[in-house]
Design a protein around this motif. Structure first.
Motif, short mmCIF file in Angstrom:
data_model
loop_
_atom_site.label_atom_id
_atom_site.label_comp_id
_atom_site.label_asym_id
_atom_site.label_seq_id
_atom_site.Cartn_x
_atom_site.Cartn_y
_atom_site.Cartn_z
N GLY A 43 0.82 -1.22 0.00
CA GLY A 43 0.00 0.00 0.00
C GLY A 43 0.85 1.26 0.00
N ALA A 47 1.07 4.03 -2.94
CA ALA A 47 0.75 5.44 -2.65
C ALA A 47 1.90 6.35 -3.08
CB ALA A 47 0.46 5.61 -1.16
N LYS A 50 1.78 6.70 -6.77
CA LYS A 50 0.67 7.57 -7.19
C LYS A 50 1.04 9.04 -7.01
CE LYS A 50 -2.88 5.28 -8.64
NZ LYS A 50 -3.36 5.47 -9.99
#
Length: 138
Positions: A43, A47, A50
């Motif tokens: 995760g 992130a 992104k």
């Protein structure tokens, strides 16, 4: 039969290894920590990708692949370290010595009641040498 998580263990095995329950709990905790690390690491890596999307023009599938790889690597490192702690804990519970002390003595501190076969019990007067896996070395 003794229940050990979802597996059943023979009574004589459980009697020879009274610390089996604690070791199994430690291993279970280590594996759950590894799963948590995989999820958190994947995760976090996703992130970060992104947020840095302008500088890293990867497609979504490559971002997911890199995130999964980063999570897997982190999970491996954490699970390996925790499993080593469990192994050291098991050695301590079985022998009463730390793994470092046990290695220095060459594994010569195996109590006679933990020996499995009758011929090993007959040789209990002489010290039994075991390797780091607990196997008898002749």
């Amino acid at each position: 039969m003794v229940n050990l998580g979802v597996r059943r263990v023979e009574d004589d095995v459980a009697a020879r290894h009274p610390a089996l329950q604690q070791y199994a709990a430690c291993q279970s905790h280590a594996f759950m920590k590894g799963i948590g690390t995989f999820l958190a690491g994947s995760g976090a890596a996703f992130a970060v990708q992104k947020m840095a999307r302008q500088k890293l023009p990867y497609s979504l599938q490559w971002s997911l692949l890199l995130a999964a790889a980063a999570g897997s690597l982190g999970s491996y490192v954490v699970t390996r370290a925790e499993t080593q702690k469990c192994s050291n804990f098991w050695i301590y519970l079985e022998t009463g010595k730390s793994p470092q002390e046990f290695a220095v003595t060459g594994g010569l501190s195996q109590p006679a009641e933990n020996l499995s076969s009758a011929e090993e019990r007959d040789g209990a007067a002489t010290l039994v040498r075991r390797n780091r896996y607990g196997d008898v070395v002749e």
